[in-house]
Design an enzyme around this catalytic site. Structure first.
Site, PDB file in Angstrom:
ATOM      1  N   GLY A   1       0.865  -1.180   0.000  1.00  0.00           N
ATOM      2  CA  GLY A   1       0.000   0.000   0.000  1.00  0.00           C
ATOM      3  C   GLY A   1       0.894   1.220   0.000  1.00  0.00           C
TER       4      GLY A   1
ATOM      5  N   GLY B   1       1.374   4.559   3.549  1.00  0.00           N
ATOM      6  CA  GLY B   1       2.273   3.413   3.391  1.00  0.00           C
ATOM      7  C   GLY B   1       3.650   3.822   2.899  1.00  0.00           C
TER       8      GLY B   1
ATOM      9  N   ASN C   1       2.668  -2.315  -4.099  1.00  0.00           N
ATOM     10  CA  ASN C   1       1.375  -1.647  -4.249  1.00  0.00           C
ATOM     11  C   ASN C   1       0.613  -2.354  -5.352  1.00  0.00           C
ATOM     12  OD1 ASN C   1      -0.201   0.795  -3.340  1.00  0.00           O
ATOM     13  ND2 ASN C   1      -0.270   1.108  -5.562  1.00  0.00           N
TER      14      ASN C   1
ATOM     15  N   VAL D   1      -3.526  -0.048   3.283  1.00  0.00           N
ATOM     16  CA  VAL D   1      -4.440   0.212   2.164  1.00  0.00           C
ATOM     17  C   VAL D   1      -5.781   0.708   2.697  1.00  0.00           C
ATOM     18  CG1 VAL D   1      -3.327  -1.574   0.775  1.00  0.00           C
ATOM     19  CG2 VAL D   1      -5.435  -2.121   2.014  1.00  0.00           C
TER      20      VAL D   1
ATOM     21  N   ALA E   1      -9.238   1.073   4.168  1.00  0.00           N
ATOM     22  CA  ALA E   1      -9.864   0.207   5.162  1.00  0.00           C
ATOM     23  C   ALA E   1     -11.115  -0.459   4.588  1.00  0.00           C
ATOM     24  CB  ALA E   1     -10.214   1.024   6.409  1.00  0.00           C
TER      25      ALA E   1
ATOM     26  N   SER F   1      -1.347   7.028  14.231  1.00  0.00           N
ATOM     27  CA  SER F   1      -1.853   8.406  14.192  1.00  0.00           C
ATOM     28  C   SER F   1      -0.744   9.389  13.894  1.00  0.00           C
ATOM     29  CB  SER F   1      -2.506   8.785  15.519  1.00  0.00           C
ATOM     30  OG  SER F   1      -2.885  10.150  15.459  1.00  0.00           O
TER      31      SER F   1
ATOM     32  N   GLY G   1      -1.118  11.306  10.729  1.00  0.00           N
ATOM     33  CA  GLY G   1      -1.240  11.661   9.316  1.00  0.00           C
ATOM     34  C   GLY G   1       0.019  11.323   8.552  1.00  0.00           C
TER      35      GLY G   1
ATOM     36  N   LYS H   1      -7.132   3.425  18.946  1.00  0.00           N
ATOM     37  CA  LYS H   1      -6.972   4.418  17.867  1.00  0.00           C
ATOM     38  C   LYS H   1      -8.318   5.063  17.528  1.00  0.00           C
ATOM     39  CE  LYS H   1      -5.328   6.842  14.431  1.00  0.00           C
ATOM     40  NZ  LYS H   1      -5.999   6.786  13.211  1.00  0.00           N
TER      41      LYS H   1
ATOM     42  N   HIS I   1      -9.091   7.519  20.192  1.00  0.00           N
ATOM     43  CA  HIS I   1      -8.184   8.653  19.942  1.00  0.00           C
ATOM     44  C   HIS I   1      -8.817   9.599  18.920  1.00  0.00           C
ATOM     45  CE1 HIS I   1      -5.320  10.572  17.208  1.00  0.00           C
ATOM     46  NE2 HIS I   1      -4.493  10.698  18.229  1.00  0.00           N
ATOM     47  N   ASN I   2      -9.314   9.051  17.835  1.00  0.00           N
ATOM     48  CA  ASN I   2      -9.924   9.891  16.795  1.00  0.00           C
ATOM     49  C   ASN I   2     -11.194  10.575  17.292  1.00  0.00           C
ATOM     50  OD1 ASN I   2      -7.897   8.681  15.274  1.00  0.00           O
ATOM     51  ND2 ASN I   2      -9.152   8.567  13.434  1.00  0.00           N
TER      52      ASN I   2
ATOM     53  N   GLU J   1     -10.228  13.402  19.288  1.00  0.00           N
ATOM     54  CA  GLU J   1      -9.763  14.426  18.335  1.00  0.00           C
ATOM     55  C   GLU J   1     -10.955  15.259  17.821  1.00  0.00           C
ATOM     56  OE1 GLU J   1      -7.099  12.696  15.340  1.00  0.00           O
ATOM     57  OE2 GLU J   1      -8.223  13.791  13.812  1.00  0.00           O
ATOM     58  N   TYR J   2     -12.055  14.600  17.521  1.00  0.00           N
ATOM     59  CA  TYR J   2     -13.255  15.323  17.073  1.00  0.00           C
ATOM     60  C   TYR J   2     -13.687  16.327  18.142  1.00  0.00           C
ATOM     61  CZ  TYR J   2     -14.703  12.327  13.052  1.00  0.00           C
ATOM     62  OH  TYR J   2     -14.801  11.659  11.869  1.00  0.00           O
TER      63      TYR J   2
ATOM     64  N   LYS K   1     -14.616  11.063   8.108  1.00  0.00           N
ATOM     65  CA  LYS K   1     -14.390   9.761   7.478  1.00  0.00           C
ATOM     66  C   LYS K   1     -14.944   8.616   8.319  1.00  0.00           C
ATOM     67  CE  LYS K   1     -10.084   9.479   5.951  1.00  0.00           C
ATOM     68  NZ  LYS K   1      -8.794   9.645   5.286  1.00  0.00           N
TER      69      LYS K   1
HETATM   70  P1  NDP Z   1      -5.985   5.305   1.038  1.00  0.00           P
HETATM   71  O1  NDP Z   1      -6.858   5.035   2.201  1.00  0.00           O
HETATM   72  O2  NDP Z   1      -6.352   6.411   0.116  1.00  0.00           O
HETATM   73  O3  NDP Z   1      -5.820   3.948   0.202  1.00  0.00           O
HETATM   74  C1  NDP Z   1      -5.097   3.898  -1.000  1.00  0.00           C
HETATM   75  C2  NDP Z   1      -4.266   2.657  -1.054  1.00  0.00           C
HETATM   76  O4  NDP Z   1      -5.082   1.495  -0.947  1.00  0.00           O
HETATM   77  C3  NDP Z   1      -3.525   2.528  -2.375  1.00  0.00           C
HETATM   78  O5  NDP Z   1      -2.264   1.972  -2.123  1.00  0.00           O
HETATM   79  C4  NDP Z   1      -4.406   1.580  -3.141  1.00  0.00           C
HETATM   80  O6  NDP Z   1      -3.754   0.889  -4.169  1.00  0.00           O
HETATM   81  C5  NDP Z   1      -4.795   0.628  -2.051  1.00  0.00           C
HETATM   82  N1  NDP Z   1      -5.972  -0.163  -2.385  1.00  0.00           N
HETATM   83  C6  NDP Z   1      -7.240   0.267  -2.501  1.00  0.00           C
HETATM   84  N2  NDP Z   1      -8.053  -0.757  -2.810  1.00  0.00           N
HETATM   85  C7  NDP Z   1      -7.285  -1.869  -2.894  1.00  0.00           C
HETATM   86  C8  NDP Z   1      -7.535  -3.231  -3.153  1.00  0.00           C
HETATM   87  N3  NDP Z   1      -8.776  -3.673  -3.384  1.00  0.00           N
HETATM   88  N4  NDP Z   1      -6.491  -4.091  -3.176  1.00  0.00           N
HETATM   89  C9  NDP Z   1      -5.251  -3.649  -2.930  1.00  0.00           C
HETATM   90  N5  NDP Z   1      -4.940  -2.380  -2.646  1.00  0.00           N
HETATM   91  C10 NDP Z   1      -5.948  -1.496  -2.628  1.00  0.00           C
HETATM   92  O7  NDP Z   1      -4.474   5.546   1.523  1.00  0.00           O
HETATM   93  P2  NDP Z   1      -3.881   6.349   2.765  1.00  0.00           P
HETATM   94  O8  NDP Z   1      -2.425   6.258   2.622  1.00  0.00           O
HETATM   95  O9  NDP Z   1      -4.518   7.672   2.954  1.00  0.00           O
HETATM   96  O10 NDP Z   1      -4.321   5.481   4.026  1.00  0.00           O
HETATM   97  C11 NDP Z   1      -3.953   4.114   4.184  1.00  0.00           C
HETATM   98  C12 NDP Z   1      -4.597   3.575   5.426  1.00  0.00           C
HETATM   99  O11 NDP Z   1      -4.130   4.304   6.556  1.00  0.00           O
HETATM  100  C13 NDP Z   1      -6.123   3.710   5.444  1.00  0.00           C
HETATM  101  O12 NDP Z   1      -6.676   2.595   6.092  1.00  0.00           O
HETATM  102  C14 NDP Z   1      -6.362   4.947   6.258  1.00  0.00           C
HETATM  103  O13 NDP Z   1      -7.621   4.945   6.878  1.00  0.00           O
HETATM  104  C15 NDP Z   1      -5.232   4.855   7.257  1.00  0.00           C
HETATM  105  N6  NDP Z   1      -4.810   6.126   7.840  1.00  0.00           N
HETATM  106  C16 NDP Z   1      -4.724   7.258   7.089  1.00  0.00           C
HETATM  107  C17 NDP Z   1      -4.314   8.455   7.631  1.00  0.00           C
HETATM  108  C18 NDP Z   1      -4.187   9.661   6.783  1.00  0.00           C
HETATM  109  O14 NDP Z   1      -3.885  10.728   7.351  1.00  0.00           O
HETATM  110  N7  NDP Z   1      -4.375   9.591   5.483  1.00  0.00           N
HETATM  111  C19 NDP Z   1      -3.961   8.544   9.063  1.00  0.00           C
HETATM  112  C20 NDP Z   1      -4.023   7.306   9.760  1.00  0.00           C
HETATM  113  C21 NDP Z   1      -4.444   6.159   9.153  1.00  0.00           C
HETATM  114  P3  NDP Z   1      -3.762   1.476  -5.672  1.00  0.00           P
HETATM  115  O15 NDP Z   1      -2.686   2.495  -5.700  1.00  0.00           O
HETATM  116  O16 NDP Z   1      -3.475   0.301  -6.525  1.00  0.00           O
HETATM  117  O17 NDP Z   1      -5.131   2.057  -5.894  1.00  0.00           O
END
Ligand code: NDP
Length: 483
Positions: A9, A14, A32, A74, A76, A128, A130, A184, A187-188, A191-192, A262
């Protein structure tokens, strides 16, 4: 040569976590679903450390040193299940799959149980902070088996944020299965509430005192020097002082007043309802976002619902600003305390041995609600690990007592003059309810007994009773006891 750990991811979270690991000297396998993101990480950051890119999950798993550790970052929900399944097909007993996404803790419990059957360790890991945190040090809340923690702990301690006070890494073992994601989630939710109480103070300074965004920003910057010192107050000061490049207006004034979400706040509230924990501050903060987002309802209300306000003028603005600071602090204490009550209840119901003081300790850096005052929570649980009520801890009780007169003035002024302060007001009501010697719950019980024969207990005798309301109104004891 094989990788120490893998991340699949490569979206913002990631890729940043993988870079954080690489910068700490780990050999990091990366993957990825769409190859372009993996290639971009190598192209832009390949020089930061040892990355082992793979195009398929099979190659990704094969590139890992046993016992393997693969972190999933990836989207959720369904995507997480799909990736877990693919990883599990290629992994061997004893390997560890870590979900670092924002999973619902019940999903984590289900996944952990299913993978355990296949001999795999599953760790639900709250992260946590971001994207910035993921790269430079997040707060990490891992739940799973103690053996998995044993293996992960040196790595997570390396990449986690370090507290300013003592350099301690902001991670610790939270508890079994879904405990990390539960914490977690709360925690969120906190945060709200924290964001909402800050916004309520801002709103009153803006509307009741007519202060400009920049002036309010200066106040928040000042408040950031005291008990309120925190990342969110700091962010608030910065945002309020920011000027929109296009119009030259205060940035906050050009933003549509509709708060999005979210879903983790709603999860916290839904879970609290299931567990029977009154997280009034988090609930009102979550509802406030819904209220702001329903434009049609707001327009209908603006046309028809009158204010009938007292139109009072504030005669001493400095005193009022001081009062707002106290109202904010008191409401914040309530919201945090309620959040901790939810964690305590979750731990009790799910059998997690969560060290509540340690949870506050690992939120001191890296995460969004990082704040000086979290030390106070840690200290409270050090004084008494089985606190009945966090607010009743001597520090909290004194801090909140000190705020009460100001808090009442603010809520009364808001009510008289038509300013919405859902978290200030509901937190004050909660405060008054929890400390009340007698509550109108007695009347509720009487009503329940009248229409549903739900019985009641007496203040002066043991047992459960029911009144034959529609007959002779005689009282009978219903629990089989004498009397
Ligand atoms: P996203 O939640 O936007 O997810 C995108 C990623 O998921 C991409 O790598 C995408 O791959 C992959 N993906 C989506 N669908 C599939 C699938 N069916 N099979 C395989 N891979 C898939 O990314 P974020 O980086 O924002 O967040 C990642 C996780 O971390 C989430 O669970 C999020 O809730 C959590 N999180 C996010 C925070 C933030 O500030 N953004 C903070 C804390 C936690 P592809 O590129 O191929 O589409």
């Amino acid at each position: 040569d094989s990788a120490d750990i893998g991340v699949t991811g490569m979206a913002v979270m990631g890729s940043n976590l993988a870079r954080n690991l690489a910068r700490h000297g780990y050999k990091v396998a990366i993957h990825n679903r769409s190859v372009a993101k993996t290639e971009a990480v190598i192209a832009e950051h390949g020089s930061e450390g040892a990355f082992f890119p793979s195009e398929s999950i099979a190659d990704f798993v094969a590139s890992l040193k046993a016992p393997r550790v693969a972190i999933i970052m990836v989207k959720a929900g369904g995507p997480t299940d799909a990736v877990i399944e693919e990883l599990a097909e290629h992994m061997e007993p004893g390997d560890i799959i870590v979900d670092g996404g924002n999973a619902l803790y019940t999903d984590t419990r289900r996944r952990e149980a299913a993978l355990k059957e296949r001999g795999l360790n599953f760790v639900g890991m709250g992260v946590s902070g971001g994207e910035e945190g993921a790269l430079n040090g997040p707060s990490i809340m891992p739940g799973g088996s103690p053996e998995a923690w044993e293996r992960l702990s040196p790595i997570l301690r390396d990449i986690a944020a370090k507290a300013d006070e003592d350099g301690e890494p902001c991670t610790t073992y939270v508890g079994a299965d879904g405990a990390g994601h539960f914490v977690k989630m709360v925690h969120n939710g906190i945060e709200y509430a924290d964001m909402q109480v800050i916004s309520e103070a801002y709103d009153m300074m803006s509307k009741a005192l007519g202060m400009s965004a920049a002036e309010i920003g200066d106040r928040f910057a000042q408040w950031n020097e005291g008990d309120l010192e925190s990342f969110l107050i700091d962010v608030t000061a910065t945002v309020l002082k920011h000027v929109d490049a296009r119009t030259g207006k205060p940035f906050v004034d050009i933003i549509l007043d509709r708060a999005a979400q979210k879903g983790t706040g709603a999860w916290t509230v839904q879970t609290a309802l299931d567990l029977g924990v009154p997280v009034t501050g988090i609930a009102e903060a979550t509802f406030a976002r819904f209220v702001s987002g329903d434009i049609a309802q707001r327009e209908a209300a603006q046309k028809t619902l009158q204010a009938h306000t007292a139109d009072e003028q504030i005669t001493d603005p400095e005193q009022f600003i001081d009062d707002l600071q106290k109202a904010l602090y008191a409401s914040k204490l309530v919201a945090y305390a309620q959040g901790f009550e939810e964690i305590a209840k979750g731990a009790e119901v799910y059998g997690w041995d969560i060290d509540l003081g340690a949870m506050a300790r690992i939120w001191r850096a890296g995460c969004i609600i990082r704040a000086k005052f979290l030390d106070r929570i840690t200290e409270a649980y050090e004084r008494d690990a089985n606190l009945t009520l966090l607010l009743a801890d001597p520090y909290f009780a004194e801090a909140i007592n000190d705020c009460v007169p100001a808090w009442r003035r603010v809520v009364a002024f808001a009510a008289a003059n038509g300013f919405p302060v859902p978290v200030f007001a509901s937190s004050l009501s909660y405060y008054d309810a929890i400390r009340a010697e007698r509550l109108p719950a007695a009347l509720v019980q009487a009503q329940r007994d009248y229409f549903g024969a739900h019985t009641y207990q007496r203040v002066d005798a043991e047992g459960s009773y029911h009144v034959e309301w529609t007959r002779d109104r005689s009282e009978t004891r219903t629990d089989g006891g004498e009397g």
